[in-house]
Structure formats: structure tokens, C-alpha cells
Design an enzyme around this catalytic site. Sequence first.
Site, PDB file in Angstrom:
ATOM      1  CD  GLU A   1      -1.383 -12.612 -11.213  1.00  0.00           C
ATOM      2  OE1 GLU A   1      -0.460 -11.915 -10.806  1.00  0.00           O
ATOM      3  OE2 GLU A   1      -2.595 -12.294 -11.460  1.00  0.00           O
TER       4      GLU A   1
ATOM      5  CG  ASN B   1     -10.260  -2.470  -7.943  1.00  0.00           C
ATOM      6  OD1 ASN B   1     -10.788  -1.969  -9.081  1.00  0.00           O
ATOM      7  ND2 ASN B   1      -9.472  -3.434  -8.278  1.00  0.00           N
TER       8      ASN B   1
ATOM      9  CE1 TYR C   1      -3.976  -2.274   0.187  1.00  0.00           C
ATOM     10  CE2 TYR C   1      -2.679  -3.343   1.891  1.00  0.00           C
ATOM     11  CZ  TYR C   1      -3.728  -3.293   1.268  1.00  0.00           C
ATOM     12  OH  TYR C   1      -4.550  -4.298   1.268  1.00  0.00           O
TER      13      TYR C   1
ATOM     14  CB  CYS D   1      -7.291  -4.504  -5.751  1.00  0.00           C
ATOM     15  SG  CYS D   1      -8.552  -5.793  -6.095  1.00  0.00           S
ATOM     16  CG  HIS D   2      -5.061 -10.330  -7.273  1.00  0.00           C
ATOM     17  ND1 HIS D   2      -5.766  -9.710  -8.434  1.00  0.00           N
ATOM     18  CD2 HIS D   2      -3.870 -11.095  -7.979  1.00  0.00           C
ATOM     19  CE1 HIS D   2      -5.212  -9.969  -9.520  1.00  0.00           C
ATOM     20  NE2 HIS D   2      -4.244 -10.728  -9.370  1.00  0.00           N
TER      21      HIS D   2
END
Length: 163
Positions: A157, A122, A99, A130-131
Site C-alpha cells: 500500500e 477478523n 488499537y 486488520c493489517h
Amino acid sequence: MTLAFTILPSPVGDLTLVAGDHGLVAILWPDDDPGRVRLDRRTEQPEHPVLVETVRQLRAYFAGTLERFDLPLDFRGTDFQKRVWAALLTIPFGETRSYGEIARQIGHPSASRAVGAANGRNPISIIAPCHRVVGSAGALTGFAGGLDAKRYLLDLESRRLAA
């Protein structure tokens, strides 16, 4: 204005995809808080061109064959929120940011809490990733879809990058 929506079954639950005249407006989670993303009236229109393309790209993402989305996005929020959401779009596939890093990126280095609040609102999860935002020590923090979904997306990912 009436928005179009469709439901996409996915590995992280049934996602409600919402589109307007100018692009994708929202991706809502199965148990999403109705106050998190405020939307106009919706009608089911799975043939809406933005929704058809969103479904195609999300399926490819979950299959591990798409790393970068290319969709028209129609973010609805404050100027600050839109800056945070735009910053999310710059986080590369398989990477994370804190953040605080996002706060510095948008020119508000002391606003990490406000960045966290904007991140939580979001409206276009997964596509505006946002993950990929984690706590300063790398810990998984709150996520509208739940921490299991966040972990799943990050693992998806990282597996793709390792392949």
C-alpha cells in the site's frame, strides 16, 4: 448451511475465500488456526459469483490497481466484534490506526485490548484491513497471516501511494 469456497494463490500465500448467500464470509490464511474463524460446512465452488468477484478484486489489489474493495460482506461475530470490523473498513488505504484509536472510534476508549482480540478474529482479512492496525507506538503486532504478510500488505500500500 453449506458455504462455498475457492483457493486464491497470492503473494502472501494461498488464501481460502469463503462465501455464503449474503456475501463474503471469510478469507483464511494458509496456516490459519481452525478455531480463529468458525465456519459451517464448505464445498468448493470457484464459480460462486461472490467468490469470482472477490478473486478479481484481490488480484487487482495485489497488482496495485485497486485501493478500495466493493464486495458484499457477511460478518459473523458478536455485536462488539462487528463494530470493530466495521471500523476497520473506515481505515483509508495506506494508513494505519492503533488499537486505542479504534476503541475510541467505536465509543469504548478503554477497550483497546478487546479491540485487539476482535481484530485478531477478523474473518475477512485484507478486505476488512486488520493489517492496518498497529501498536500504539506504530509497531507491527500480531496478525493471523503472520507479521511477514502484514509487512508485505503495508509495504504494498505504501509503494502504491508513493507511485
